[in-house]
Write a protein that holds these residues in place. Sequence first.
Motif, PDB file in Angstrom:
ATOM      1  N   GLU A  65       0.587 -12.161   6.773  1.00  0.00           N
ATOM      2  CA  GLU A  65       1.052 -12.491   4.859  1.00  0.00           C
ATOM      3  C   GLU A  65       1.619 -14.002   5.162  1.00  0.00           C
ATOM      4  N   ARG A  66       1.167 -14.518   4.191  1.00  0.00           N
ATOM      5  CA  ARG A  66       2.042 -15.761   4.231  1.00  0.00           C
ATOM      6  C   ARG A  66       3.006 -16.401   3.930  1.00  0.00           C
ATOM      7  N   LEU A  67       3.405 -15.320   3.198  1.00  0.00           N
ATOM      8  CA  LEU A  67       5.426 -15.428   2.691  1.00  0.00           C
ATOM      9  C   LEU A  67       6.038 -14.058   2.900  1.00  0.00           C
ATOM     10  N   PRO A  68       7.565 -14.239   3.569  1.00  0.00           N
ATOM     11  CA  PRO A  68       8.022 -13.733   3.564  1.00  0.00           C
ATOM     12  C   PRO A  68       8.323 -11.699   2.919  1.00  0.00           C
ATOM     13  N   ARG A  69       8.133 -12.797   1.802  1.00  0.00           N
ATOM     14  CA  ARG A  69       8.173 -11.104   0.419  1.00  0.00           C
ATOM     15  C   ARG A  69       7.103 -10.433   0.201  1.00  0.00           C
ATOM     16  N   HIS A  70       5.839 -10.960   0.131  1.00  0.00           N
ATOM     17  CA  HIS A  70       4.612 -10.132   0.593  1.00  0.00           C
ATOM     18  C   HIS A  70       4.493  -9.020   1.937  1.00  0.00           C
ATOM     19  N   SER A  71       5.720  -9.626   2.747  1.00  0.00           N
ATOM     20  CA  SER A  71       5.082  -8.487   4.144  1.00  0.00           C
ATOM     21  C   SER A  71       6.663  -7.274   3.172  1.00  0.00           C
ATOM     22  N   GLU A  72       7.317  -8.249   3.105  1.00  0.00           N
ATOM     23  CA  GLU A  72       8.842  -7.289   2.488  1.00  0.00           C
ATOM     24  C   GLU A  72       7.860  -6.287   1.306  1.00  0.00           C
ATOM     25  N   ALA A  73       7.441  -6.804   0.274  1.00  0.00           N
ATOM     26  CA  ALA A  73       6.708  -5.934  -0.621  1.00  0.00           C
ATOM     27  C   ALA A  73       5.968  -4.740  -0.215  1.00  0.00           C
ATOM     28  N   HIS A  74       5.224  -5.181   1.244  1.00  0.00           N
ATOM     29  CA  HIS A  74       4.428  -3.792   1.937  1.00  0.00           C
ATOM     30  C   HIS A  74       5.449  -2.705   2.939  1.00  0.00           C
ATOM     31  N   LEU A  75       5.862  -3.505   2.463  1.00  0.00           N
ATOM     32  CA  LEU A  75       7.039  -2.334   3.318  1.00  0.00           C
ATOM     33  C   LEU A  75       7.577  -1.880   2.568  1.00  0.00           C
ATOM     34  N   ASN A  76       7.567  -2.105   1.546  1.00  0.00           N
ATOM     35  CA  ASN A  76       8.555  -1.313   0.326  1.00  0.00           C
ATOM     36  C   ASN A  76       7.461  -0.472  -0.085  1.00  0.00           C
ATOM     37  N   TRP A  77       6.234  -0.354  -0.379  1.00  0.00           N
ATOM     38  CA  TRP A  77       4.816   0.123  -1.095  1.00  0.00           C
ATOM     39  C   TRP A  77       4.868   0.989   0.642  1.00  0.00           C
ATOM     40  N   ALA A  78       4.671   0.724   1.541  1.00  0.00           N
ATOM     41  CA  ALA A  78       4.770   1.898   2.536  1.00  0.00           C
ATOM     42  C   ALA A  78       6.063   3.009   2.692  1.00  0.00           C
ATOM     43  N   LEU A  79       7.085   1.609   2.348  1.00  0.00           N
ATOM     44  CA  LEU A  79       8.384   3.414   1.959  1.00  0.00           C
ATOM     45  C   LEU A  79       8.066   4.052   1.550  1.00  0.00           C
ATOM     46  N   ILE A  80       7.498   3.389  -0.269  1.00  0.00           N
ATOM     47  CA  ILE A  80       7.524   4.573  -1.457  1.00  0.00           C
ATOM     48  C   ILE A  80       6.904   5.391  -1.316  1.00  0.00           C
ATOM     49  N   THR A  81       5.747   4.984  -0.629  1.00  0.00           N
ATOM     50  CA  THR A  81       3.807   6.101  -0.077  1.00  0.00           C
ATOM     51  C   THR A  81       5.352   7.403   1.200  1.00  0.00           C
ATOM     52  N   MET A  82       4.905   6.625   1.817  1.00  0.00           N
ATOM     53  CA  MET A  82       5.999   8.107   2.567  1.00  0.00           C
ATOM     54  C   MET A  82       6.857   8.948   1.635  1.00  0.00           C
ATOM     55  N   MET A  83       8.378   8.501   1.123  1.00  0.00           N
ATOM     56  CA  MET A  83       8.828   9.273   0.296  1.00  0.00           C
ATOM     57  C   MET A  83       8.175  10.293  -1.262  1.00  0.00           C
ATOM     58  N   THR A  84       6.989   9.922  -1.692  1.00  0.00           N
ATOM     59  CA  THR A  84       6.619   9.812  -2.725  1.00  0.00           C
ATOM     60  C   THR A  84       5.748  11.856  -2.323  1.00  0.00           C
ATOM     61  N   ARG A  85       5.526  11.561  -0.859  1.00  0.00           N
ATOM     62  CA  ARG A  85       4.397  12.087  -0.247  1.00  0.00           C
ATOM     63  C   ARG A  85       5.226  13.376   0.681  1.00  0.00           C
ATOM     64  N   ARG A  86       6.461  13.088   0.883  1.00  0.00           N
ATOM     65  CA  ARG A  86       7.518  14.075   0.858  1.00  0.00           C
ATOM     66  C   ARG A  86       7.910  15.025   0.225  1.00  0.00           C
ATOM     67  N   LEU A  87       8.418  14.404  -0.921  1.00  0.00           N
ATOM     68  CA  LEU A  87       9.125  14.862  -2.192  1.00  0.00           C
ATOM     69  C   LEU A  87       8.104  16.005  -2.808  1.00  0.00           C
ATOM     70  N   THR A  88       6.553  15.341  -2.857  1.00  0.00           N
ATOM     71  CA  THR A  88       5.170  16.014  -3.140  1.00  0.00           C
ATOM     72  C   THR A  88       4.724  17.055  -2.180  1.00  0.00           C
ATOM     73  N   ARG A  89       5.285  17.614  -1.181  1.00  0.00           N
ATOM     74  CA  ARG A  89       4.535  18.753  -0.200  1.00  0.00           C
ATOM     75  C   ARG A  89       4.897  19.618  -0.451  1.00  0.00           C
ATOM     76  N   LYS A  90       3.901  20.420  -0.445  1.00  0.00           N
ATOM     77  CA  LYS A  90       4.007  22.565  -0.797  1.00  0.00           C
ATOM     78  C   LYS A  90       5.143  22.793   0.198  1.00  0.00           C
ATOM     79  N   ASN A  91       5.322  22.825   1.020  1.00  0.00           N
ATOM     80  CA  ASN A  91       6.509  23.166   2.607  1.00  0.00           C
ATOM     81  C   ASN A  91       7.365  22.560   2.688  1.00  0.00           C
ATOM     82  N   PRO A  92       8.439  21.622   1.947  1.00  0.00           N
ATOM     83  CA  PRO A  92       9.183  20.637   2.631  1.00  0.00           C
ATOM     84  C   PRO A  92      10.271  20.404   3.552  1.00  0.00           C
ATOM     85  N   ALA A  93      10.153  21.942   3.837  1.00  0.00           N
ATOM     86  CA  ALA A  93      10.738  22.323   5.455  1.00  0.00           C
ATOM     87  C   ALA A  93      10.377  22.485   6.368  1.00  0.00           C
TER      88      ALA A  93
END
Length: 102
Positions: A65-93
Motif C-alpha cells: 500500500e502507498r498510504l498507511p491508512r490503507h494498510s491499517e484498513a486491511h489489518l482491520n478487515w483481517a481482524l474483523i473477518t477472523m473475529m466473525t468467523r470465531r463468533l459464528t462457528r458451530k463449536n466455539p470451544a
Amino acid sequence: MTQVWANRGYAGELVDWARERLWLTLRIVSRPEGTKDFVVLPHRWKVERTIGWCMNARRNARDYERLPRHSEAHLNWALITMMTRRLTRKNPAASWAKKRSG
C-alpha cells in the motif's frame, strides 16, 4: 484501550509521552534477570500470536500500500473477518481450551 505492553527498547521518554499525550499506561515487558536463552515473556506472546494470525491474510503478508491508512484498513478487515468467523462457528470451544476434569 488504556494499557499497552512494550518491549524494553521502548522504555524511557516514550512512557512519559504515551501517558501525557495518549493517556495510555505503557508497561515495559523485559526478560527475567540472568536469562540467556529463549524465554516466553508475559503478555508479549498475545501480541505476537495476533500478528501471526493477521499475516494469514495474504495481503497483509507484504506491504503493497502507498498510504498507511490503507494498510491499517486491511489489518482491520483481517481482524474483523477472523473475529466473525470465531463468533459464528458451530463449536466455539477449541479442544485445547476445554477444562480438564479432576
